[in-house]
Motif scaffolding. Structure first.
Motif, mmCIF file in Angstrom:
data_model
loop_
_atom_site.group_PDB
_atom_site.id
_atom_site.type_symbol
_atom_site.label_atom_id
_atom_site.label_comp_id
_atom_site.label_asym_id
_atom_site.label_seq_id
_atom_site.Cartn_x
_atom_site.Cartn_y
_atom_site.Cartn_z
ATOM 1 N N LEU A 263 0.754 -1.270 -0.008
ATOM 2 C CA LEU A 263 0.094 -0.007 -0.070
ATOM 3 C C LEU A 263 0.925 1.218 -0.007
ATOM 4 N N VAL A 264 2.029 1.115 0.622
ATOM 5 C CA VAL A 264 2.919 2.301 0.609
ATOM 6 C C VAL A 264 3.392 2.645 -0.688
ATOM 7 N N GLU A 265 3.762 1.471 -1.448
ATOM 8 C CA GLU A 265 4.350 1.599 -2.913
ATOM 9 C C GLU A 265 3.208 2.054 -3.939
ATOM 10 N N LEU A 266 1.972 1.505 -3.636
ATOM 11 C CA LEU A 266 0.864 1.925 -4.268
ATOM 12 C C LEU A 266 0.727 3.385 -4.018
ATOM 13 N N GLY A 267 0.587 4.002 -3.115
ATOM 14 C CA GLY A 267 0.393 5.386 -2.474
ATOM 15 C C GLY A 267 1.416 6.371 -3.080
ATOM 16 N N LEU A 445 -1.884 19.100 14.460
ATOM 17 C CA LEU A 445 -2.850 18.022 13.898
ATOM 18 C C LEU A 445 -3.035 18.185 12.301
ATOM 19 N N LEU A 446 -2.823 19.517 11.908
ATOM 20 C CA LEU A 446 -2.798 19.843 10.354
ATOM 21 C C LEU A 446 -1.926 18.914 9.736
ATOM 22 N N PHE A 447 -0.750 18.526 10.291
ATOM 23 C CA PHE A 447 0.357 17.716 9.717
ATOM 24 C C PHE A 447 0.514 16.235 10.006
ATOM 25 N N PHE A 448 -0.604 15.946 10.700
ATOM 26 C CA PHE A 448 -0.634 14.357 11.346
ATOM 27 C C PHE A 448 -1.624 13.792 10.726
ATOM 28 N N ASN A 449 -1.406 12.563 10.241
ATOM 29 C CA ASN A 449 -2.483 11.650 9.414
ATOM 30 C C ASN A 449 -2.555 10.322 10.364
ATOM 31 N N ASP A 450 -3.648 10.146 11.237
ATOM 32 C CA ASP A 450 -3.781 8.961 11.904
ATOM 33 C C ASP A 450 -4.498 7.897 11.027
ATOM 34 N N LEU A 451 -3.886 6.713 10.949
ATOM 35 C CA LEU A 451 -4.791 5.772 10.209
ATOM 36 C C LEU A 451 -4.967 4.554 11.016
ATOM 37 N N ASP A 452 -6.258 4.157 11.216
ATOM 38 C CA ASP A 452 -6.615 2.712 11.772
ATOM 39 C C ASP A 452 -6.533 1.720 10.795
ATOM 40 N N ASP A 453 -6.694 2.054 9.547
ATOM 41 C CA ASP A 453 -6.686 1.140 8.415
ATOM 42 C C ASP A 453 -5.857 1.500 7.578
ATOM 43 N N PRO A 454 -4.872 0.364 7.260
ATOM 44 C CA PRO A 454 -3.758 0.665 6.444
ATOM 45 C C PRO A 454 -4.196 0.629 4.813
ATOM 46 N N LEU A 455 -5.314 0.243 4.581
ATOM 47 C CA LEU A 455 -6.030 0.590 3.213
ATOM 48 C C LEU A 455 -6.107 2.008 2.900
ATOM 49 N N ASN A 456 -6.222 2.934 3.621
ATOM 50 C CA ASN A 456 -6.189 4.409 3.496
ATOM 51 C C ASN A 456 -4.868 5.028 3.317
ATOM 52 N N PRO A 458 -2.895 5.035 0.493
ATOM 53 C CA PRO A 458 -2.793 5.402 -0.830
ATOM 54 C C PRO A 458 -3.572 6.832 -0.912
ATOM 55 N N THR A 459 -4.780 6.950 -0.167
ATOM 56 C CA THR A 459 -5.534 8.298 -0.233
ATOM 57 C C THR A 459 -4.824 9.227 0.553
ATOM 58 N N VAL A 460 -3.955 8.974 1.476
ATOM 59 C CA VAL A 460 -3.101 10.025 2.377
ATOM 60 C C VAL A 460 -2.099 10.630 1.548
ATOM 61 N N PHE A 461 -1.238 9.609 0.816
ATOM 62 C CA PHE A 461 -0.292 10.032 -0.286
ATOM 63 C C PHE A 461 -0.866 11.076 -1.237
ATOM 64 N N GLY A 462 -2.490 10.924 -1.781
ATOM 65 C CA GLY A 462 -2.905 11.281 -2.660
ATOM 66 C C GLY A 462 -3.202 12.804 -2.281
ATOM 67 N N ASN A 463 -3.736 12.859 -0.951
ATOM 68 C CA ASN A 463 -3.913 14.416 -0.447
ATOM 69 C C ASN A 463 -2.552 15.278 -0.192
ATOM 70 N N LEU A 464 -1.690 14.353 0.228
ATOM 71 C CA LEU A 464 -0.259 15.070 0.424
ATOM 72 C C LEU A 464 0.397 15.806 -0.992
ATOM 73 N N ASP A 495 -13.601 14.099 -5.721
ATOM 74 C CA ASP A 495 -12.763 12.825 -5.773
ATOM 75 C C ASP A 495 -11.928 12.833 -4.212
ATOM 76 N N GLY A 496 -12.250 11.617 -3.663
ATOM 77 C CA GLY A 496 -11.633 11.280 -2.298
ATOM 78 C C GLY A 496 -9.965 11.379 -2.336
ATOM 79 N N ASN A 497 -9.367 11.049 -3.655
ATOM 80 C CA ASN A 497 -8.117 10.989 -3.601
ATOM 81 C C ASN A 497 -7.403 12.042 -4.733
ATOM 82 N N ARG A 498 -7.255 13.304 -4.602
ATOM 83 C CA ARG A 498 -6.791 13.970 -5.625
ATOM 84 C C ARG A 498 -5.525 13.672 -6.481
ATOM 85 N N ALA A 499 -4.812 12.499 -6.214
ATOM 86 C CA ALA A 499 -3.673 12.281 -6.688
ATOM 87 C C ALA A 499 -4.137 11.324 -7.867
#
Length: 568
Positions: A263-267, A445-456, A458-464, A495-499
């Motif tokens: 998921l890290v590679e994908l993101g 908190l604006l610079f912190f992303n807390d993921l309970d689900d690793p499937l998210n 790619p979405t975080v990397f997309g937003n960043l 779109d939930g993932n702008r990347a």
């Protein structure tokens, strides 16, 4: 087929889509073999229930207006004291929007409140729409400005929080009407029909306000380090590395199970692809960190890819991260990501390096920014980890991750760097303490992303990625044309993932590049800006433009994003 029974229209209201199904019985099994008087047993499975999930879209906002005296707060939600500036009181502490971005004001963040969550955003029934800053009249709707003059402008940034379950979101308008109002002599000289011209005269922009600061941000040059956790828990099943048994495909490589490092590679490769397609003025590099092999007493960290503007080289370095991670954690004592001697099978993993040296990873990344970063260019370090970091005690001398991040933000060594962190079920307190802007404090908190689900991931990397380029404009046109798009069909799909390369106006709503929004309450911001140009004349005197604005959401599961009007 869409699940039409689970659709909710949010016209700035909070709705619960699915009701609880209630309790579903008790199952018990009795076992008695031979003579039951001597041998008997009962196994009970008690309290079984099925509870339906929820789909809850919460909206907060900050609205501003400039009528010639600079930006003025008009209304916000929440606004605990009714002064038009977004604010909320939590546990006797007041959090406020803190005015517009101001480099001379350490408390000025210019962003919707990051402390707002699904647990503390008040219902829309408590919203205060404020007063018209020109007339002083109380406003009964979100936008109710009654003395707009050429040269005036306004803006609203909406913060969307999708709670409980992932879902697709649309922004919509309806009940659009224009009126020429009372025909004054100056207006009738240039507009004898006294038509409603205000919507065609106003210029508008709808965009993703990635940093939620009520300001459209154009592209700026930036140097970025991706600092990635290469510990065994990112890959090997016995350490929690396998996320699911689902297949995953990454740029031509396919695996029969999904791991965190996949998921890290994908993101990260989506991140790079987005920057390439955006022609972003960036340099990107990659650092990694792991633990130490038994008896080695040496942090296994380093630079996977030095800073470069050749993003194809970065994409190549991020290719095949399973093997690169395995080389580090299960190869020889001095193995590097490029040795090829590690075992990438997620279901093995004996004799791997242990621990997590986040601090050394941050130090390595900062050294790379110092050595190869461009002068006068913004610096960012995006740190991802799923583990507890070593923090300065033990048999090996190593860096405290919070101290390393403090030094990076404070330019010690230079340059001052924004630290973004991504916690994947790891040490949330440590990674939050590290996160913050260049020159500022950690714990932001604006610079912190807390993921309970690793499937998210790619979405975080997309937003960043979206924050590393100019903010994405959905439509820029007259307000009349913007509203027409919002009123067409189901509205404009977000779109939930702008990347991912999705065009909100031209691509199908169920396009594979359109992602659902995560259901963990993470904040996404969409903004609408308008201006009545100075050159507009008497033809708009007394004209009015009325419209309803809202958001629609439907759950992602059992729906494909096509929307209710496309459902069979």
């Amino acid at each position: 087929m869409a699940d039409n029974d689970n659709i909710d229209i949010i016209g700035f209201s909070r709705r619960t889509v699915l009701a609880g199904l209630g309790a579903v019985g008790v199952a018990s099994a009795g076992a008695g073999l031979g003579t039951t008087a001597y041998f008997n047993d009962t196994e009970s499975f008690e309290g079984n229930t099925l509870t339906a999930g929820q789909l809850d879209l919460l909206v907060d906002w900050q609205q501003t207006y400039d009528f010639g005296e600079g930006q003025t707060f008009v209304s916000a939600h929440p606004d605990h004291n009714g002064d038009g500036e977004q604010s909320v009181e939590i546990d006797d502490e007041v959090f406020a929007y803190s005015d517009f971005p101001d480099e001379s004001d350490a408390d000025s963040n210019g962003a919707n409140l990051p402390v707002l969550t699904c647990d503390n955003i008040p219902p829309l029934s408590e919203a205060d729409f404020g007063t018209d800053p020109v007339t002083g009249e109380e406003m009964e709707s979100l936008v109710q400005l009654t003395d707009v003059k050429p040269g005036d402008s306004g803006e609203i940034t909406f913060s969307l929080h999708l709670c409980d379950n992932p879902g697709y979101i649309w922004i919509q308008a309806e009940n659009i009407s224009e009126d020429g109002g009372a025909g004054t002599e100056p207006e009738l000289l240039v507009d004898p029909d006294n038509a409603g011209d205000l919507g065609d005269a106003i210029e508008a922009r709808l965009w993703y306000d990635e940093d939620c600061d009520n300001v459209y941000d154009p592209a700026e040059p930036v140097d970025i380090m991706l600092t990635l956790d290469f510990s065994g828990s990112m890959l090997y099943d016995q350490f929690g590395g396998v996320v699911s048994d689902d297949d995953i495909s990454i740029n031509g490589s396919s695996y029969t199970e999904t791991t965190k490092i996949d998921l890290v590679e994908l993101g990260t490769r989506q991140f790079i692809d987005f920057l390439q397609n955006s022609n972003a003025d960036v340099q990107v590099g990659v650092a990694y960190f792991d633990g130490e092999k038994s008896g080695d007493n040496k942090p296994r960290t380093g630079i996977l890819q030095s800073l470069t503007s050749d993003l194809s080289a970065v994409d190549g370095a991020l290719s095949g991260l399973r093997q690169r991670l395995a080389n580090v954690v299960s190869g020889g004592a001095s193995s590097t990501p490029f040795d090829g001697d590690g075992d990438p099978n997620p279901f093995t993993g004996g004799g791997i390096a242990t621990g997590t040296y986040i601090g050394e990873g941050v130090d390595d990344a900062q050294g790379e920014l110092d050595t190869n970063g461009r002068s006068g260019v913004e610096k960012r370090n995006i740190v991802l980890s799923d583990g507890e970091s070593f923090n300065g005690t033990g048999s090996t001398t190593f860096s405290s991750p919070t101290a390393a991040a403090d030094d990076a933000r404070a330019a010690s060594p230079s340059p001052a760097t924004d630290i973004y962190t991504i916690n994947v079920n790891g040490s949330a307190s440590t990674l939050l303490a590290m996160a913050g802007p260049a020159g500022g404090a950690g714990g932001d908190l604006l610079f912190f992303n807390d993921l309970d689900d690793p499937l998210n991931i790619p979405t975080v990397f997309g937003n960043l990625a979206a924050q590393a380029t100019q903010e994405k404009i959905i439509i820029e046109d007259t307000l009349a044309n913007v509203l027409a798009e919002l009123a067409d069909g189901d509205g404009v799909p977000l779109d939930g993932n702008r990347a991912t390369l999705y065009n909100e106006l031209d691509d199908p709503t169920d396009d594979p590049d359109r992602d659902a929004f995560r259901g963990d309450g993470v904040m996404h911001c969409v903004a609408l800006e308008w201006e009545l140009p100075l050159e507009v004349g008497n033809e708009v005197q007394g004209d009015t433009l009325a419209f309803d604005l809202g958001f629609h959401t439907e759950q992602a599961r059992h729906n494909d994003g096509a929307g209710p009007s496309q459902a069979a």
